[in-house]
Motif scaffolding. Sequence first.
Motif, PDB file in Angstrom:
ATOM      1  N   SER A  23       0.910  -1.260   0.127  1.00  0.00           N
ATOM      2  CA  SER A  23       0.062   0.006   0.049  1.00  0.00           C
ATOM      3  C   SER A  23       0.662   1.407  -0.076  1.00  0.00           C
ATOM      4  N   ALA A  27       1.200   4.080  -3.195  1.00  0.00           N
ATOM      5  CA  ALA A  27       1.054   5.478  -2.892  1.00  0.00           C
ATOM      6  C   ALA A  27       2.194   6.289  -3.258  1.00  0.00           C
ATOM      7  N   PHE A  68      -1.392  10.931  -0.506  1.00  0.00           N
ATOM      8  CA  PHE A  68      -0.777   9.629   0.105  1.00  0.00           C
ATOM      9  C   PHE A  68      -1.710   8.619   0.735  1.00  0.00           C
ATOM     10  N   TYR A  71      -4.280   7.256  -1.701  1.00  0.00           N
ATOM     11  CA  TYR A  71      -3.551   6.199  -2.609  1.00  0.00           C
ATOM     12  C   TYR A  71      -3.436   5.104  -1.532  1.00  0.00           C
ATOM     13  N   PHE A  72      -2.694   5.345  -0.555  1.00  0.00           N
ATOM     14  CA  PHE A  72      -2.552   3.924   0.235  1.00  0.00           C
ATOM     15  C   PHE A  72      -3.860   3.361   0.641  1.00  0.00           C
TER      16      PHE A  72
END
Length: 161
Positions: A23, A27, A68, A71-72
Amino acid sequence: MYKAVIFDFDYTLGDSTNGIVLSINHALEKLGFQAQDTKTIQRTIGLSLKDTLFELTGIQDEETAQKFTQYFKEKADLVMVDNTRLYDGVLKELEKLRNNKILLGIVTTKYHYRIEQMRVIDDEMLHRFSRALGVPFEYLKSLEEDAQTVVFENNTVNDSE
């Protein structure tokens, strides 16, 4: 005898390193950064995602931190549960504590729905679940227990801060 036990999740109840690495690297790459090795990322486990971004890139701006995190989360929603393993005997030991009327809680930066999907907690434990980054102190206060009857079990410096 303790009245409550509060566990950190990562490296205490289970290991989600693989899901975290996948993950975080997802990101980072979406933001144009180079993927990091597992050992480097492991040093950030227990930090908030904003602090993780800073540790890995030196970036502190809020907009990048929000991206971030987004996206994670999009990657973690796909891979985290399948890439997390509970340590042998955890569920059995938690059940023993519950049977002895010990209040149980988990302090983690993980989203509660992921902990639910891993089947670590039941409804009673979920009620005491805390994702707050100011834990354990604020969480301990909410238990309204004498501090000498509560134990917080963790295993990394990041989790104690």
